[in-house]
Each structure stands twice: as C-alpha cells, then as structure tokens.
Design a protein around this motif. Structure first.
Motif, short mmCIF file in Angstrom:
data_model
loop_
_atom_site.label_atom_id
_atom_site.label_comp_id
_atom_site.label_asym_id
_atom_site.label_seq_id
_atom_site.Cartn_x
_atom_site.Cartn_y
_atom_site.Cartn_z
N GLU A 171 13.65 38.76 54.68
CA GLU A 171 14.69 39.30 53.81
C GLU A 171 15.49 40.32 54.61
O GLU A 171 14.91 41.23 55.20
CB GLU A 171 14.08 39.98 52.59
CG GLU A 171 13.37 39.06 51.62
CD GLU A 171 14.32 38.15 50.85
OE1 GLU A 171 15.53 38.50 50.77
OE2 GLU A 171 13.86 37.11 50.35
N GLU A 172 16.80 40.14 54.65
CA GLU A 172 17.64 41.09 55.37
C GLU A 172 18.23 42.11 54.38
O GLU A 172 18.10 41.97 53.16
CB GLU A 172 18.74 40.35 56.12
CG GLU A 172 18.16 39.43 57.21
CD GLU A 172 19.23 38.77 58.05
OE1 GLU A 172 20.43 39.00 57.78
OE2 GLU A 172 18.86 38.02 58.98
N ASN A 173 18.82 43.16 54.93
CA ASN A 173 19.46 44.20 54.10
C ASN A 173 18.48 44.88 53.14
O ASN A 173 18.81 45.16 51.99
CB ASN A 173 20.65 43.61 53.32
CG ASN A 173 21.67 42.96 54.22
OD1 ASN A 173 22.04 43.51 55.26
ND2 ASN A 173 22.12 41.77 53.85
N VAL A 174 17.27 45.13 53.63
CA VAL A 174 16.29 45.86 52.81
C VAL A 174 15.95 47.21 53.44
O VAL A 174 14.97 47.84 53.08
CB VAL A 174 15.00 45.03 52.59
CG1 VAL A 174 15.28 43.83 51.72
CG2 VAL A 174 14.36 44.62 53.91
N GLY A 175 16.79 47.63 54.39
CA GLY A 175 16.62 48.97 54.97
C GLY A 175 15.61 49.05 56.09
O GLY A 175 15.17 50.15 56.44
N VAL A 176 15.24 47.92 56.68
CA VAL A 176 14.29 47.95 57.79
C VAL A 176 14.96 48.50 59.04
O VAL A 176 16.09 48.14 59.37
CB VAL A 176 13.74 46.52 58.07
CG1 VAL A 176 13.04 46.47 59.43
CG2 VAL A 176 12.76 46.11 56.98
N ARG A 177 14.25 49.39 59.71
CA ARG A 177 14.70 49.89 61.01
C ARG A 177 13.75 49.34 62.08
O ARG A 177 12.54 49.32 61.87
CB ARG A 177 14.69 51.42 61.04
CG ARG A 177 15.58 52.05 60.01
CD ARG A 177 15.33 53.56 59.96
NE ARG A 177 15.86 54.24 61.13
CZ ARG A 177 15.31 55.31 61.70
NH1 ARG A 177 14.18 55.80 61.23
NH2 ARG A 177 15.86 55.88 62.75
#
Length: 243
Positions: A166-172
């Motif tokens: 899942e993209e755009n979930v705030g992962v750095r």
C-alpha cells in the motif's frame, strides 16, 4: 562511564586493496582516520586494531595506539571484541577505518543514547537517515532498517523494507549508517555466539545481535559519511584535503 573508540583496519579489501595505506594529502588514510577520531575529544582512548603489520607500524610510528589481531575474523565486531575483551571499558564505538573525515556530531548522537540510558535498556546504538529516491531505496548496497515506536530496530535488510503493498500510508524509508556504539557485554556476547541464518543470508552482522535478542537503539541523523571504497573516492578525498 569509560568510552573508547576502536578502528578495525584490514589491509586486504575486495574492491580497493590496501586502501587504508593510500596517501591522502601527505598522510595515509588510516592515520588520518585515527587522528580525526582523537581530535573529536569524545573518547577516553582510541585504538586501531588490525591484522596488518604495515598498518600497525603506521599508527605506532606516529605516536598512536594499535593492537594486532591474534585470530582471523569474519567481521569488524569480532575483531574489536577480541581487542577489548580484557579492557576496563563500558562503551565501545566502532569507527570505520576508511572514513578519514570524521564528524563529531553523529558520534555524540550515539553516545548520548548510553549517557541517558540509566536503566541499561540499550545494548547497541546506531544511526539511520531517510532516503527518498527510488533507486536508493531499491539498491541492495544501501541497508535499510525499520524501527518500533521507541526507536529500537526491528529488522535490517538489503531488500526494500517495508514492502510497499500500500502506497501513500506515510512510510519513511531509512538507510542504516554504519556507526555503532556497543556496551562491552553485548560485543563480547556477539563474539562468542555463532552466526545464524538471517545474518548468513543477508551478510549483515547487526542481524546476529537481533537474532540473539539484543536491543539496538537507532537515532535519526542527516549525516552522510564520506567513505573511501574505490580509487575514485580517494581522488575526491584528495581534492577535499586541498580545497
């Protein structure tokens, strides 16, 4: 708390043989690294530990402190552990021998972890920095780390972690910077314990600590070390010395 720095220094190097003995502005790379570590004034003592008579003599002949390795070693941690086994020290910092432009700030960051760890919850401290470029994230030479809410490492990998299902979930995405500070006991435990499958698979010695339940506290930094891994890196370093 007695804190020392140890610089593991192999003469042989797969990508750039004898790189630590190369000339860098009138001094060898390893001598510049040793002097830079001393000049930070962060340590009660600084040692080079090496398998090479040439490197040993290079440091000692310039008034520095060096230790000859007795055994062959798989990793820098093993080499350091042998050297400090009988020393009266509390915390040991691993300084990379091929980074002559040592910056005191990231070293202070890892040492502060131990100075504030009154409950002795931390076995090791190390650094990480955010990376955002897709090529950097996917590059297996850039070791990635994921941490829990308190900043303790959960896992290190050459793969992309976490996997972006899942993209755009705030992962750095965080790259591990290989500056370590160890409690002496954790380092000696590492030295005595056999390599397990995760370390063998990824070829990352920090995984041995995790596999045996050691706690590695990560600190975010903006620091990027300037290492000398290739002849091209050496030429860049020479230009920095002259500038």
């Amino acid at each position: 708390m007695k804190i020392i720095a140890v610089i593991p220094a192999r003469y042989a190097s797969t990508r750039f043989p004898a790189k630590l003995m190369q000339d860098l502005g009138g001094k060898t790379v390893i001598l510049r690294t040793y002097e830079s570590a001393v000049q930070t004034r962060l340590f009660d003592d600084v040692f080079v530990v090496t398998d090479s008579e040439l490197i040993y003599e290079e440091i000692v002949s310039h008034g520095g402190k060096a230790i000859r390795s007795i055994k062959e070693h798989e990793s820098g941690s093993d080499r350091i552990a042998e050297a400090i086994e009988n020393m009266d020290v509390d915390v040991v910092v691993n300084v990379q021998g091929d980074e002559p432009f040592i910056n005191a700030e990231p070293l202070e960051q890892v040492l502060d972890i131990f100075k504030n760890d009154t409950g002795k919850q931390v076995d090791l401290a190390s650094l990480m920095r955010e990376i955002t470029d897709k090529k950097d994230i996917e590059n297996p030479n850039n070791v990635k780390v994921i941490v829990d809410q308190k900043g303790f490492a959960l896992y290190f990998s050459r793969s992309v972690i976490p996997y972006p299902r899942e993209e755009n979930v705030g992962v750095r995405y965080m790259q591990h910077i290989g500056i370590y500070a160890f409690r002496k006991e954790a380092l000696l435990d590492f030295y005595k314990l056999p390599m397990l499958s995760l370390e063998a698979s990824e070829k990352l010695e920090q995984l041995r600590y995790l596999e045996y339940g050691k706690r590695i506290r990560m600190v975010e930094t903006s620091h990027v070390g300037i290492g000398i891994d290739t002849p091209e890196d050496l030429e860049k370093a020479r230009k920095m010395i002259l500038s």
